[in-house]
Design an enzyme around this catalytic site. Structure first.
Site, PDB file in Angstrom:
ATOM      1  N   GLU A   4       0.817  -1.206   0.000  1.00  0.00           N
ATOM      2  CA  GLU A   4       0.000   0.000   0.000  1.00  0.00           C
ATOM      3  C   GLU A   4       0.857   1.265   0.000  1.00  0.00           C
ATOM      4  O   GLU A   4       0.478   2.292  -0.566  1.00  0.00           O
ATOM      5  CB  GLU A   4      -0.915   0.015   1.229  1.00  0.00           C
ATOM      6  CG  GLU A   4      -1.893  -1.153   1.304  1.00  0.00           C
ATOM      7  CD  GLU A   4      -2.534  -1.307   2.679  1.00  0.00           C
ATOM      8  OE1 GLU A   4      -3.617  -1.909   2.750  1.00  0.00           O
ATOM      9  OE2 GLU A   4      -1.954  -0.831   3.679  1.00  0.00           O
ATOM     10  N   THR A  12      -6.317  -0.340   2.919  1.00  0.00           N
ATOM     11  CA  THR A  12      -7.413  -1.094   2.321  1.00  0.00           C
ATOM     12  C   THR A  12      -8.384  -1.540   3.411  1.00  0.00           C
ATOM     13  O   THR A  12      -8.047  -1.531   4.596  1.00  0.00           O
ATOM     14  CB  THR A  12      -6.870  -2.305   1.548  1.00  0.00           C
ATOM     15  OG1 THR A  12      -6.007  -3.064   2.405  1.00  0.00           O
ATOM     16  CG2 THR A  12      -6.084  -1.846   0.325  1.00  0.00           C
ATOM     17  N   LYS A  59     -14.664  -2.157   7.180  1.00  0.00           N
ATOM     18  CA  LYS A  59     -13.925  -2.683   8.331  1.00  0.00           C
ATOM     19  C   LYS A  59     -12.458  -2.841   7.980  1.00  0.00           C
ATOM     20  O   LYS A  59     -12.106  -3.202   6.858  1.00  0.00           O
ATOM     21  CB  LYS A  59     -14.510  -4.025   8.809  1.00  0.00           C
ATOM     22  CG  LYS A  59     -14.289  -5.191   7.873  1.00  0.00           C
ATOM     23  CD  LYS A  59     -14.834  -6.511   8.455  1.00  0.00           C
ATOM     24  CE  LYS A  59     -13.913  -7.170   9.443  1.00  0.00           C
ATOM     25  NZ  LYS A  59     -12.747  -7.837   8.814  1.00  0.00           N
ATOM     26  N   ASP A  60     -11.594  -2.549   8.959  1.00  0.00           N
ATOM     27  CA  ASP A  60     -10.155  -2.696   8.743  1.00  0.00           C
ATOM     28  C   ASP A  60      -9.500  -3.230  10.003  1.00  0.00           C
ATOM     29  O   ASP A  60     -10.182  -3.692  10.928  1.00  0.00           O
ATOM     30  CB  ASP A  60      -9.530  -1.366   8.285  1.00  0.00           C
ATOM     31  CG  ASP A  60      -9.275  -0.396   9.446  1.00  0.00           C
ATOM     32  OD1 ASP A  60      -9.899  -0.550  10.524  1.00  0.00           O
ATOM     33  OD2 ASP A  60      -8.460   0.528   9.270  1.00  0.00           O
ATOM     34  N   MET A  61      -8.149  -3.139  10.062  1.00  0.00           N
ATOM     35  CA  MET A  61      -7.409  -3.681  11.202  1.00  0.00           C
ATOM     36  C   MET A  61      -6.546  -2.628  11.905  1.00  0.00           C
ATOM     37  O   MET A  61      -5.728  -2.977  12.755  1.00  0.00           O
ATOM     38  CB  MET A  61      -6.533  -4.855  10.745  1.00  0.00           C
ATOM     39  CG  MET A  61      -7.343  -6.040  10.231  1.00  0.00           C
ATOM     40  SD  MET A  61      -6.329  -7.370   9.528  1.00  0.00           S
ATOM     41  CE  MET A  61      -5.407  -7.914  10.962  1.00  0.00           C
ATOM     42  N   GLU A  62      -6.719  -1.336  11.542  1.00  0.00           N
ATOM     43  CA  GLU A  62      -5.874  -0.298  12.135  1.00  0.00           C
ATOM     44  C   GLU A  62      -6.591   0.993  12.542  1.00  0.00           C
ATOM     45  O   GLU A  62      -6.183   1.671  13.480  1.00  0.00           O
ATOM     46  CB  GLU A  62      -4.733   0.094  11.162  1.00  0.00           C
ATOM     47  CG  GLU A  62      -3.663  -0.951  10.957  1.00  0.00           C
ATOM     48  CD  GLU A  62      -4.010  -1.986   9.895  1.00  0.00           C
ATOM     49  OE1 GLU A  62      -3.470  -3.103   9.931  1.00  0.00           O
ATOM     50  OE2 GLU A  62      -4.837  -1.659   9.003  1.00  0.00           O
ATOM     51  N   ASP A 110     -12.433  -6.076  -0.546  1.00  0.00           N
ATOM     52  CA  ASP A 110     -13.250  -7.291  -0.440  1.00  0.00           C
ATOM     53  C   ASP A 110     -14.612  -6.941   0.138  1.00  0.00           C
ATOM     54  O   ASP A 110     -14.760  -5.966   0.863  1.00  0.00           O
ATOM     55  CB  ASP A 110     -12.557  -8.340   0.438  1.00  0.00           C
ATOM     56  CG  ASP A 110     -12.158  -7.797   1.802  1.00  0.00           C
ATOM     57  OD1 ASP A 110     -12.923  -8.003   2.754  1.00  0.00           O
ATOM     58  OD2 ASP A 110     -11.093  -7.156   1.910  1.00  0.00           O
TER      59      ASP A 110
END
Length: 260
Positions: free
Chosen positions: A31, A109, A192-195, A218
């Protein structure tokens, strides 16, 4: 009338001063590199960060802005990108301490929900961030677990660049359990993400305005496995993310936070 605390006055003044230094927090090298190339940034030879940390800083000047991209680097043992909330929190804190930025941009992303209108390749500006996997079923602690925070208000930027706007929900897993899904629905999230919420926690704590730019790789509520769809679309969506973040930085140049 009592005089406002000096810190608050400084924060108000900062909102009206032209933005000088920005920090872009980005979790994956895939990214980050398109933006490193677009802004013609250079990797730090001598790290600003504590010895032994894998965190990487790319920096340079672009349209009068001091631009810094901070990537958490690769795990020393497994060699994969250091994704997730822990690394995101640490590098955000360290970058703010070292660079004193006027604005943080968390770019990356994300998964999107087709039920909320998200499509592959869509770019969102997150208006709010919250966690969906910190379940603490005790009064008030439950709200702490969700950790709802506002992104920096950017009505002019949204209008000019015509990005979608929605709420972002963050967790430390790529997949989604039924409990996660219930929390995401409760958060009214589109992506939704992870960070993101981890970055938002630190920027809120240290009173640095933050903008969240997320591109959809996705469809979380679709019929394809998340991991397969994510990997299949990562390359193409990263290009879209790079273009979107470049447009954001182009718009920011010469403006104050209050003008966004």
């Amino acid at each position: 009338m009592a005089t406002p605390p000096k810190e608050n006055s400084n924060q108000q003044n900062d909102q009206h001063r032209p933005i000088s230094t920005i920090v872009i927090i980005i979790a994956m090298q895939t990214e980050a590199l398109p933006l490193v190339n677009a802004f013609e940034l250079t990797e730090d030879a001598d790290s600003l960060f504590p010895k032994g940390t894998p965190w990487v800083r790319y920096h340079g000047t672009y349209k009068g802005l001091n631009v810094n991209i901070i990537w958490p680097g690769k795990d020393a043992v497994l060699g994969v990108d250091s994704v997730g909330t822990v690394s995101a929190s640490l590098v955000t804190y360290a970058a703010i301490q070292a660079l004193q930025p006027d604005l943080i941009i968390n770019a990356g992303t994300a998964g999107g929900f087709k039920a909320k209108g998200a499509c592959i390749g869509d770019v969102y500006l997150a208006c709010e961030v919250a966690f969906h996997d910190r379940r603490i079923p005790i009064p008030v602690f439950d709200l702490y677990g969700v950790g709802l925070r506002q992104g920096c208000s950017t009505p002019n930027l949204v209008k000019e660049l015509d990005f979608k706007v929605g709420k972002l929900s963050t967790g430390d897993s790529l997949d989604m359990t039924p409990q996660d899904e219930a929390s995401i629905l409760a958060n009214d999230a589109v992506i939704k993400d992870m960070e993101g919420a981890a970055v938002g926690y630190v920027t809120d704590l240290l009173k640095v305005p933050a903008v969240f730019v997320k591109a959809v790789t996705d469809i979380v509520d679709g019929d394809k496995p998340t991991s397969e769809e994510f990997l299949h679309n990562l390359s193409a969506v990263t290009v879209a993310l790079g273009k979107a973040v470049t447009r954001v930085v182009d718009y920011i140049a010469g403006k104050a936070v209050s003008e966004l």
